[in-house]
Write a protein that holds these residues in place. Structure first.
Motif, PDB file in Angstrom:
ATOM      1  N   SER A  17       0.819  -1.215   0.000  1.00 46.32           N
ATOM      2  CA  SER A  17       0.000   0.000   0.000  1.00 46.32           C
ATOM      3  C   SER A  17       0.849   1.259   0.000  1.00 46.32           C
ATOM      4  CB  SER A  17      -0.935   0.005   1.220  1.00 46.32           C
ATOM      5  OG  SER A  17      -0.213   0.237   2.422  1.00 46.32           O
ATOM      6  N   LEU A  18       2.081   1.138   0.492  1.00 50.47           N
ATOM      7  CA  LEU A  18       2.970   2.301   0.548  1.00 50.47           C
ATOM      8  C   LEU A  18       3.768   2.515  -0.740  1.00 50.47           C
ATOM      9  CD1 LEU A  18       4.448   1.972   4.164  1.00 50.47           C
ATOM     10  CD2 LEU A  18       2.625   3.504   3.387  1.00 50.47           C
ATOM     11  N   ILE A  19       4.064   1.434  -1.462  1.00 51.59           N
ATOM     12  CA  ILE A  19       4.939   1.577  -2.633  1.00 51.59           C
ATOM     13  C   ILE A  19       4.213   1.518  -3.965  1.00 51.59           C
ATOM     14  CG2 ILE A  19       6.938   0.657  -1.414  1.00 51.59           C
ATOM     15  CD1 ILE A  19       6.531  -1.977  -2.857  1.00 51.59           C
ATOM     16  N   VAL A  20       2.985   0.985  -3.984  1.00 54.82           N
ATOM     17  CA  VAL A  20       2.251   0.905  -5.245  1.00 54.82           C
ATOM     18  C   VAL A  20       1.593   2.256  -5.517  1.00 54.82           C
ATOM     19  CG1 VAL A  20       0.424  -0.271  -6.537  1.00 54.82           C
ATOM     20  CG2 VAL A  20       1.843  -1.554  -4.946  1.00 54.82           C
ATOM     21  N   ALA A  21       2.360   3.142  -6.061  1.00 61.64           N
ATOM     22  CA  ALA A  21       1.880   4.484  -6.391  1.00 61.64           C
ATOM     23  C   ALA A  21       2.824   5.097  -7.415  1.00 61.64           C
ATOM     24  CB  ALA A  21       1.823   5.355  -5.134  1.00 61.64           C
ATOM     25  N   ILE A  22       2.328   6.086  -8.140  1.00 54.77           N
ATOM     26  CA  ILE A  22       3.173   6.769  -9.113  1.00 54.77           C
ATOM     27  C   ILE A  22       4.187   7.630  -8.373  1.00 54.77           C
ATOM     28  CG2 ILE A  22       3.239   8.437 -10.999  1.00 54.77           C
ATOM     29  CD1 ILE A  22       0.421   7.592 -11.726  1.00 54.77           C
ATOM     30  N   GLY A  23       5.446   7.336  -8.572  1.00 53.36           N
ATOM     31  CA  GLY A  23       6.491   8.085  -7.897  1.00 53.36           C
ATOM     32  C   GLY A  23       7.777   8.031  -8.693  1.00 53.36           C
ATOM     33  N   ALA A  24       8.792   8.729  -8.212  1.00 51.22           N
ATOM     34  CA  ALA A  24      10.060   8.812  -8.926  1.00 51.22           C
ATOM     35  C   ALA A  24      10.708   7.437  -9.092  1.00 51.22           C
ATOM     36  CB  ALA A  24      11.003   9.748  -8.170  1.00 51.22           C
ATOM     37  N   GLN A  25      10.742   6.668  -8.017  1.00 53.02           N
ATOM     38  CA  GLN A  25      11.386   5.353  -8.057  1.00 53.02           C
ATOM     39  C   GLN A  25      10.649   4.397  -8.988  1.00 53.02           C
ATOM     40  OE1 GLN A  25      11.042   2.744  -4.592  1.00 53.02           O
ATOM     41  NE2 GLN A  25      13.273   2.605  -4.532  1.00 53.02           N
ATOM     42  N   ASN A  26       9.328   4.337  -8.851  1.00 55.32           N
ATOM     43  CA  ASN A  26       8.542   3.433  -9.684  1.00 55.32           C
ATOM     44  C   ASN A  26       8.615   3.816 -11.161  1.00 55.32           C
ATOM     45  OD1 ASN A  26       7.703   1.782  -7.600  1.00 55.32           O
ATOM     46  ND2 ASN A  26       5.809   2.891  -7.239  1.00 55.32           N
ATOM     47  N   HIS A 127      10.161  11.133   1.510  1.00 55.89           N
ATOM     48  CA  HIS A 127       8.912  10.394   1.685  1.00 55.89           C
ATOM     49  C   HIS A 127       9.170   8.931   2.024  1.00 55.89           C
ATOM     50  CE1 HIS A 127       6.367  13.696   0.657  1.00 55.89           C
ATOM     51  NE2 HIS A 127       6.835  13.801  -0.581  1.00 55.89           N
ATOM     52  N   VAL A 128      10.279   8.396   1.501  1.00 55.31           N
ATOM     53  CA  VAL A 128      10.580   6.989   1.756  1.00 55.31           C
ATOM     54  C   VAL A 128      10.907   6.772   3.232  1.00 55.31           C
ATOM     55  CG1 VAL A 128      13.086   6.984   1.360  1.00 55.31           C
ATOM     56  CG2 VAL A 128      11.755   4.969   0.803  1.00 55.31           C
ATOM     57  N   TYR A 129      11.503   7.792   3.870  1.00 52.79           N
ATOM     58  CA  TYR A 129      11.813   7.686   5.296  1.00 52.79           C
ATOM     59  C   TYR A 129      10.546   7.824   6.134  1.00 52.79           C
ATOM     60  CZ  TYR A 129      16.590   8.358   3.660  1.00 52.79           C
ATOM     61  OH  TYR A 129      17.781   8.211   3.007  1.00 52.79           O
ATOM     62  N   LEU A 130       9.692   8.760   5.731  1.00 51.41           N
ATOM     63  CA  LEU A 130       8.452   8.964   6.478  1.00 51.41           C
ATOM     64  C   LEU A 130       7.526   7.756   6.345  1.00 51.41           C
ATOM     65  CD1 LEU A 130       7.737  12.707   5.548  1.00 51.41           C
ATOM     66  CD2 LEU A 130       8.750  11.794   7.640  1.00 51.41           C
ATOM     67  N   ASP A 131       7.440   7.207   5.133  1.00 48.87           N
ATOM     68  CA  ASP A 131       6.550   6.068   4.896  1.00 48.87           C
ATOM     69  C   ASP A 131       7.117   4.765   5.455  1.00 48.87           C
ATOM     70  OD1 ASP A 131       4.776   7.701   3.634  1.00 48.87           O
ATOM     71  OD2 ASP A 131       5.363   7.142   1.600  1.00 48.87           O
ATOM     72  N   THR A 132       8.357   4.461   5.062  1.00 47.50           N
ATOM     73  CA  THR A 132       8.935   3.164   5.398  1.00 47.50           C
ATOM     74  C   THR A 132       9.503   3.108   6.814  1.00 47.50           C
ATOM     75  OG1 THR A 132       9.539   2.913   3.074  1.00 47.50           O
ATOM     76  CG2 THR A 132      10.514   1.368   4.619  1.00 47.50           C
ATOM     77  N   VAL A 133      10.338   4.100   7.146  1.00 44.94           N
ATOM     78  CA  VAL A 133      10.995   4.062   8.455  1.00 44.94           C
ATOM     79  C   VAL A 133      10.049   4.466   9.582  1.00 44.94           C
ATOM     80  CG1 VAL A 133      12.899   4.967   9.834  1.00 44.94           C
ATOM     81  CG2 VAL A 133      13.240   4.521   7.401  1.00 44.94           C
ATOM     82  N   VAL A 134       9.368   5.597   9.405  1.00 43.56           N
ATOM     83  CA  VAL A 134       8.519   6.099  10.492  1.00 43.56           C
ATOM     84  C   VAL A 134       7.163   5.393  10.535  1.00 43.56           C
ATOM     85  CG1 VAL A 134       7.411   8.132  11.477  1.00 43.56           C
ATOM     86  CG2 VAL A 134       9.653   8.345  10.387  1.00 43.56           C
ATOM     87  N   LEU A 135       6.394   5.473   9.432  1.00 42.75           N
ATOM     88  CA  LEU A 135       5.037   4.929   9.438  1.00 42.75           C
ATOM     89  C   LEU A 135       5.026   3.401   9.538  1.00 42.75           C
ATOM     90  CD1 LEU A 135       2.034   5.351   9.284  1.00 42.75           C
ATOM     91  CD2 LEU A 135       2.208   5.486   6.784  1.00 42.75           C
ATOM     92  N   LEU A 136       5.721   2.739   8.615  1.00 46.24           N
ATOM     93  CA  LEU A 136       5.717   1.276   8.638  1.00 46.24           C
ATOM     94  C   LEU A 136       6.358   0.755   9.923  1.00 46.24           C
ATOM     95  CD1 LEU A 136       6.292  -1.086   5.667  1.00 46.24           C
ATOM     96  CD2 LEU A 136       7.440  -1.567   7.834  1.00 46.24           C
ATOM     97  N   GLY A 137       7.419   1.431  10.351  1.00 44.18           N
ATOM     98  CA  GLY A 137       8.071   1.025  11.594  1.00 44.18           C
ATOM     99  C   GLY A 137       7.144   1.137  12.789  1.00 44.18           C
ATOM    100  N   SER A 138       6.346   2.208  12.814  1.00 47.18           N
ATOM    101  CA  SER A 138       5.408   2.411  13.927  1.00 47.18           C
ATOM    102  C   SER A 138       4.335   1.327  13.940  1.00 47.18           C
ATOM    103  CB  SER A 138       4.743   3.790  13.809  1.00 47.18           C
ATOM    104  OG  SER A 138       5.707   4.814  13.904  1.00 47.18           O
ATOM    105  N   VAL A 139       3.796   1.026  12.751  1.00 45.46           N
ATOM    106  CA  VAL A 139       2.763  -0.011  12.659  1.00 45.46           C
ATOM    107  C   VAL A 139       3.349  -1.374  13.023  1.00 45.46           C
ATOM    108  CG1 VAL A 139       1.188  -1.238  11.107  1.00 45.46           C
ATOM    109  CG2 VAL A 139       1.445   1.249  10.917  1.00 45.46           C
ATOM    110  N   ALA A 140       4.562  -1.639  12.554  1.00 41.79           N
ATOM    111  CA  ALA A 140       5.200  -2.925  12.854  1.00 41.79           C
ATOM    112  C   ALA A 140       5.373  -3.113  14.357  1.00 41.79           C
ATOM    113  CB  ALA A 140       6.557  -3.014  12.157  1.00 41.79           C
TER     114      ALA A 140
END
Length: 204
Positions: A17-26, A127-140
């Motif tokens: 849900s965090l990575i399936v989106a139109i972005g620079a990396q994708n 955004h990758v830090y906010l989504d992956t490190v902060v948000l996903l880390g918090s949920v995990a």
């Protein structure tokens, strides 16, 4: 046993849900997939980078970004500058028909520059830090001792997504047999890069 199975599945779904989106990396992975240039290396860099970021997030590194807001600002400015530069290159490709042919020298790129671009698009994006490190880390971490299973599921989700994007792009080859399709793609990439850079500079 059921809980142990559901936890990585939850991580898998949340990670997607965090990575399936139109972005620079994708957008970059998609373009490399269409060109069939260094696809395995690009997919590996993206997946391994995500796995490392997820590891940091589950391990609690998100606290660093919360405690040091200036660090996010530095990454935001650097990322915006890089994205604007990449947007200029994409725009130039869009205005140069001969550069749209996947077999042309202009479309080819050595492995090292390709990987450096991929790394920059990944690690210079706050955004990758906010989504992956902060948000996903918090949920995990709400899963307690099972948080590593959640993180593992999210990491597998990244592998599946980037592999599907990179190697699945070839299914669109008939569409991109025409130079105009490449021009449209690069024009879209340029717009996406500028939009993301603007959002970074505005602090969104």
């Amino acid at each position: 046993m059921t809980l142990d199975l559901l936890t990585p599945l939850a991580g898998f779904g949340f990670g997607l849900s965090l990575i399936v989106a139109i972005g620079a990396q994708n957008a970059f992975v998609l373009r490399q997939g269409l060109l069939r240039k260094h696809v395995l290396a690009v997919v590996a860099v993206c997946a391994l980078s995500d796995a490392l970021l997820i590891l940091l997030g589950v391990g609690g590194a998100g606290i660093v970004f919360t405690a040091l807001p200036w660090l996010t600002t530095v990454v935001r400015i650097a990322g915006a500058a890089f994205l604007l530069g990449y947007a200029v290159l994409a725009a130039r490709r869009a205005m140069t028909p001969k550069a749209m042919d996947a077999d042309s020298p202009a479309a080819s790129s050595a492995l090292l520059p390709t990987l450096l671009t991929c790394l920059a698009l990944t690690w210079l994006n706050p955004h990758v830090y906010l989504d992956t490190v902060v948000l996903l880390g918090s949920v995990a971490n709400t899963h307690g001792e099972a948080r590593w299973l959640f993180g593992a599921g999210a990491a597998v989700g990244s592998v599946v997504w980037f592999a599907a994007l990179g190697y699945g792009a070839r299914l669109l080859q008939p569409v991109f047999a025409k130079p105009v399709a490449w021009r449209v793609l690069d024009a879209i990439i340029a717009v996406v890069m500028v939009g993301i850079a603007a959002s970074l500079l505005l602090g969104l």
